[in-house]
Design an enzyme around this catalytic site. Structure first.
Site, mmCIF file in Angstrom:
data_model
loop_
_atom_site.group_PDB
_atom_site.id
_atom_site.type_symbol
_atom_site.label_atom_id
_atom_site.label_comp_id
_atom_site.label_asym_id
_atom_site.label_seq_id
_atom_site.Cartn_x
_atom_site.Cartn_y
_atom_site.Cartn_z
ATOM 1 N N GLU A 37 -9.930 -8.640 4.928
ATOM 2 C CA GLU A 37 -9.826 -10.020 5.372
ATOM 3 C C GLU A 37 -9.757 -9.962 6.892
ATOM 4 O O GLU A 37 -8.928 -9.235 7.447
ATOM 5 C CB GLU A 37 -8.555 -10.656 4.802
ATOM 6 C CG GLU A 37 -8.460 -12.114 5.141
ATOM 7 C CD GLU A 37 -7.199 -12.775 4.585
ATOM 8 O OE1 GLU A 37 -6.483 -12.154 3.782
ATOM 9 O OE2 GLU A 37 -6.956 -13.928 4.987
ATOM 10 N N ARG A 263 -0.937 1.752 -2.433
ATOM 11 C CA ARG A 263 -1.253 1.694 -1.013
ATOM 12 C C ARG A 263 -0.506 2.784 -0.249
ATOM 13 O O ARG A 263 0.496 3.318 -0.704
ATOM 14 C CB ARG A 263 -0.995 0.317 -0.422
ATOM 15 C CG ARG A 263 0.360 -0.278 -0.638
ATOM 16 C CD ARG A 263 0.516 -1.584 0.139
ATOM 17 N NE ARG A 263 -0.483 -2.583 -0.186
ATOM 18 C CZ ARG A 263 -1.096 -3.360 0.720
ATOM 19 N NH1 ARG A 263 -0.830 -3.250 2.000
ATOM 20 N NH2 ARG A 263 -1.967 -4.265 0.355
ATOM 21 N N LYS A 273 -0.259 -6.282 7.933
ATOM 22 C CA LYS A 273 -0.872 -7.002 9.052
ATOM 23 C C LYS A 273 0.007 -8.152 9.521
ATOM 24 O O LYS A 273 0.045 -8.476 10.698
ATOM 25 C CB LYS A 273 -2.246 -7.541 8.632
ATOM 26 C CG LYS A 273 -3.351 -6.516 8.761
ATOM 27 C CD LYS A 273 -4.703 -7.128 8.474
ATOM 28 C CE LYS A 273 -4.904 -7.293 6.993
ATOM 29 N NZ LYS A 273 -6.239 -7.787 6.640
HETATM 30 P P1 ATP Z 1 -1.943 -5.933 4.666
HETATM 31 O O1 ATP Z 1 -1.027 -6.028 3.508
HETATM 32 O O2 ATP Z 1 -1.712 -4.752 5.548
HETATM 33 O O3 ATP Z 1 -2.038 -7.191 5.446
HETATM 34 P P2 ATP Z 1 -4.235 -6.540 3.132
HETATM 35 O O4 ATP Z 1 -4.282 -5.978 1.782
HETATM 36 O O5 ATP Z 1 -3.880 -7.966 3.248
HETATM 37 O O6 ATP Z 1 -3.348 -5.613 4.042
HETATM 38 P P3 ATP Z 1 -7.037 -6.590 3.448
HETATM 39 O O7 ATP Z 1 -7.814 -6.898 4.658
HETATM 40 O O8 ATP Z 1 -7.071 -7.551 2.335
HETATM 41 O O9 ATP Z 1 -5.562 -6.330 3.908
HETATM 42 O O10 ATP Z 1 -7.390 -5.138 2.933
HETATM 43 C C1 ATP Z 1 -8.681 -4.657 2.729
HETATM 44 C C2 ATP Z 1 -8.628 -3.542 1.728
HETATM 45 O O11 ATP Z 1 -7.773 -2.504 2.175
HETATM 46 C C3 ATP Z 1 -8.074 -4.037 0.411
HETATM 47 O O12 ATP Z 1 -8.859 -3.504 -0.624
HETATM 48 C C4 ATP Z 1 -6.682 -3.484 0.389
HETATM 49 O O13 ATP Z 1 -6.267 -3.262 -0.923
HETATM 50 C C5 ATP Z 1 -6.813 -2.201 1.194
HETATM 51 N N1 ATP Z 1 -5.539 -1.851 1.813
HETATM 52 C C6 ATP Z 1 -4.763 -2.627 2.590
HETATM 53 N N2 ATP Z 1 -3.637 -1.992 2.941
HETATM 54 C C7 ATP Z 1 -3.696 -0.761 2.384
HETATM 55 C C8 ATP Z 1 -2.832 0.377 2.382
HETATM 56 N N3 ATP Z 1 -1.665 0.387 3.038
HETATM 57 N N4 ATP Z 1 -3.222 1.473 1.706
HETATM 58 C C9 ATP Z 1 -4.404 1.488 1.057
HETATM 59 N N5 ATP Z 1 -5.261 0.450 1.012
HETATM 60 C C10 ATP Z 1 -4.924 -0.666 1.672
HETATM 61 MG MG MG Z 2 -5.426 -8.699 1.268
#
Ligand code: ATP
Ligand code: MG
Length: 564
Positions: A37, A263, A273
């Site tokens: 995102e 994760r 984020k």
């Molecule tokens: P955050 O919780 O850090 O804001 P998010 O999941 O909202 O992260 P996205 O931009 O939606 O961020 O993530 C893109 C991809 O990266 C998704 O498939 C998500 O599952 C994966 N991802 C995000 N954080 C992690 C992590 N700490 N370890 C592994 N994969 C991750």
């Molecule tokens: Mg997300």
């Protein structure tokens, strides 16, 4: 391209994909995607997901798309899109011509919504957000059906069209899927799938004033792109039934398989984020790429290499169970990489002047120094030696304790690549009593670092010739947080309470050997005995040298492994 028969199945997801390919599921094709995102910069956790998705595709002759999940107009920005693309490329992955945006599918999502309404599987609800929450029930109690749940298909179509045409203010109506208010899974209790939001979208502008919810966009985007394995993190496990429900009810031809993994969490830092953006906007950090940030761009600016990050992602593996990885492992991967390829130089961070009394005034001796003992191909260079030198303040003690073997009055030590020197006098500041200069003698017979009579010294110090050395600024970084799990919230304190006040120390009067004047931004080297350093990507210029300490030489991970 790899032959799938020889693929080593390195984790449980690869095992699933391997079995699917062997069973000729999806015609033996593998298609994955990385779906960020664009509401922040990528962090090391995302790197895990990037490596997993791109490597799976690579290992099974498949392809991996880059797709921006940009369904929320409020928090998304072009700056984030640009940085994400740059970071994925820098890590070494290529989506070729497969760059997609969920917002490109808005028209299709709208059609999907109409399809559900016509099937009697979606309805326009007039309950407020708060009422919807109340009606939803809890984990132990079933939900209550909305009084608007049984609106006719015609009424739903008319209202939904009105929503789309901007006839209503934000929040007046939502579109909900008609699933099951008694489901044990809260996500299945008639989730909201569209909301009214009179907001400009960074790509579609004002074309839409209704936006699909994440759950209604993600799986359908996967299906549109022909994704075979939709890999996501564990928090989406409970969303999987809904993911499948949408694709089944919409009767989409491609039904990707959602697979969840844990994760990545790292010690002494945070990964969300939502929290990282606070560090930036509240001024704790100098931007998303501050070298203390766990962002890809922060790690890059700090001097991490793409190879070391990919190696790290390989080593931590992929599991179903959440865990926190020791940041020492990440640093260990970096040291292993840099040890092989970073050239060694000498730099004095906190200079103490040394005058060699018996060295002829004006003479310069060009000494041979080895660039990298781990890489014979790296060659040698000349290091100028002269009458006035700098050594590290820490390498001298006037009254040394027992285990201090470096320079002290009357003691002889070796200067790296140079000579043995002996300290014969100490000059102090009259007012403060601080040692400001050492008077020494050198033994001309010890050129290159060995005494012909075989006498030994207990220490070898790095040094720089005062006349030839270049002034530099050096930024020393350490952990961003003082607490191992700053985000656990157990102590009831906001994570910012655990920020390490000493995470950055700037030394602006360092002296580095002349060859370092040639360093280009982002180039990495080792300062002997001190660690690995990189020329700052933005601030290091010919006029002003600026180095970031990437990592020290002390490998706590290797030590831990030895002990256990
Ligand atoms: P955050 O919780 O850090 O804001 P998010 O999941 O909202 O992260 P996205 O931009 O939606 O961020 O993530 C893109 C991809 O990266 C998704 O498939 C998500 O599952 C994966 N991802 C995000 N954080 C992690 C992590 N700490 N370890 C592994 N994969 C991750
Ligand atoms: Mg997300």
């Amino acid at each position: 391209m790899t032959n799938p028969d020889t693929v080593t199945v390195s984790n449980f997801i690869a095992a699933i994909v391997d079995a699917d390919v062997k069973a000729n599921k999806n015609g033996g094709k593998v298609m994955t995607r990385f779906p960020p995102e664009p509401n922040g910069y990528l962090h090391i956790g995302h790197a895990k997901s990037i490596c997993l998705n791109f490597d799976l595709a690579g290992d099974f002759n498949g392809l991996c798309n880059l797709r921006f999940d940009d369904t929320n107009p409020v928090k998304e920005e072009q700056e984030y899109i640009d940085s994400i693309m740059e970071d994925v490329k820098w890590l070494g992955f290529d989506w070729e011509d497969r760059l997609y945006f969920s917002s490109d599918y808005f028209e299709k999502f709208y059609e999907f919504a109409l399809r559900l309404i016509r099937k009697g599987k979606a309805y326009v609800d007039s309950l407020s957000a708060e009422e919807i929450r109340e009606y939803r029930g809890t984990l132990t109690e079933p939900g209550k059906e909305s009084p608007y749940r049984n609106r006719s298909v015609e009424e739903n179509l008319t209202l939904f069209e009105g929503m789309k045409n901007g006839e209503f203010p934000d929040g007046q109506y939502v579109l909900r899927a008609k699933v099951d208010m008694a489901s044990g899974n809260l996500n299945m209790r008639d989730p909201v799938i569209y909301r009214i939001l009179h907001a400009s979208h960074h790509r579609t502008g004002d074309a839409w004033c209704i936006y699909p919810m994440y759950d209604f966009a993600h799986g359908q985007s996967d299906s549109i792109e022909g994704i075979t394995h939709s890999i996501c993190t564990l928090e989406f496990e409970d969303h999987r039934p809904l993911y499948d429900w949408f694709i089944d009810e919409l009767e989409l031809a491609c039904h990707p398989q959602q697979i969840e993994f844990a994760r990545l969490n790292l010690t002494y830092t945070i990964m969300s984020k939502r929290k990282l953006v606070r560090l930036v906007t509240e001024g704790y950090m100098n931007g998303w790429d501050d070298p203390r940030m766990p962002t890809i761009s922060g790690l890059r600016r700090r001097g991490f290499t793409p190879e070391s990050i990919r190696d790290f992602c390989d080593r931590i593996g992929v599991a179903k169970k959440a865990s926190t990885v020791d940041v020492a492992l990440l640093e260990h991967c970096l040291r292993e990489d840099l040890n092989k390829r970073a050239n060694r130089f000498m730099a004095v961070l906190k200079p103490l002047k040394v005058v060699i009394e018996n060295y002829p005034e004006g003479d310069v001796d060009l000494l041979d120094a080895v660039n990298n003992p781990e890489d014979p191909g790296a060659g040698t260079r000349k290091v100028p030696f002269s009458k006035v030198l700098y050594i590290e303040q820490d390498d001298f003690m006037e009254e040394p304790p027992k285990k201090f073997f470096r320079l002290a009055p009357g003691r002889e030590v070796r200067l790296r690549y140079g000579y043995f020197i002996t300290c014969i006098d100490v000059v102090k500041d009259k007012d403060t009593g601080e040692v400001i200069e050492l008077r020494c003698t050198y033994d001309p017979e010890t050129r290159g670092g060995n005494a012909p009579d075989g006498r030994k010294v207990k220490a070898t110090l790095h040094w720089v010739s005062a006349e030839h050395g270049l002034q530099a600024e050096v930024r020393l970084y350490s952990h961003l947080f003082v607490k191992e799990n700053p985000a656990d919230g157990k102590d009831g304190e906001d994570f910012t309470a655990h920020i390490n006040p000493d995470s950055l120390e700037i030394l602006d009067n360092c002296c580095v050997e002349p060859s370092l004047g040639e360093m280009k931004p982002e180039e990495i080297c080792q300062f002997e005995r001190l660690g690995y350093f990189c020329a700052d990507r933005y601030d290091c210029t010919k006029e002003k040298l600026v180095f970031n300490r990437t990592v020290t030489l002390r490998d706590t991970w290797a030590r831990l492994k030895k002990k256990s």
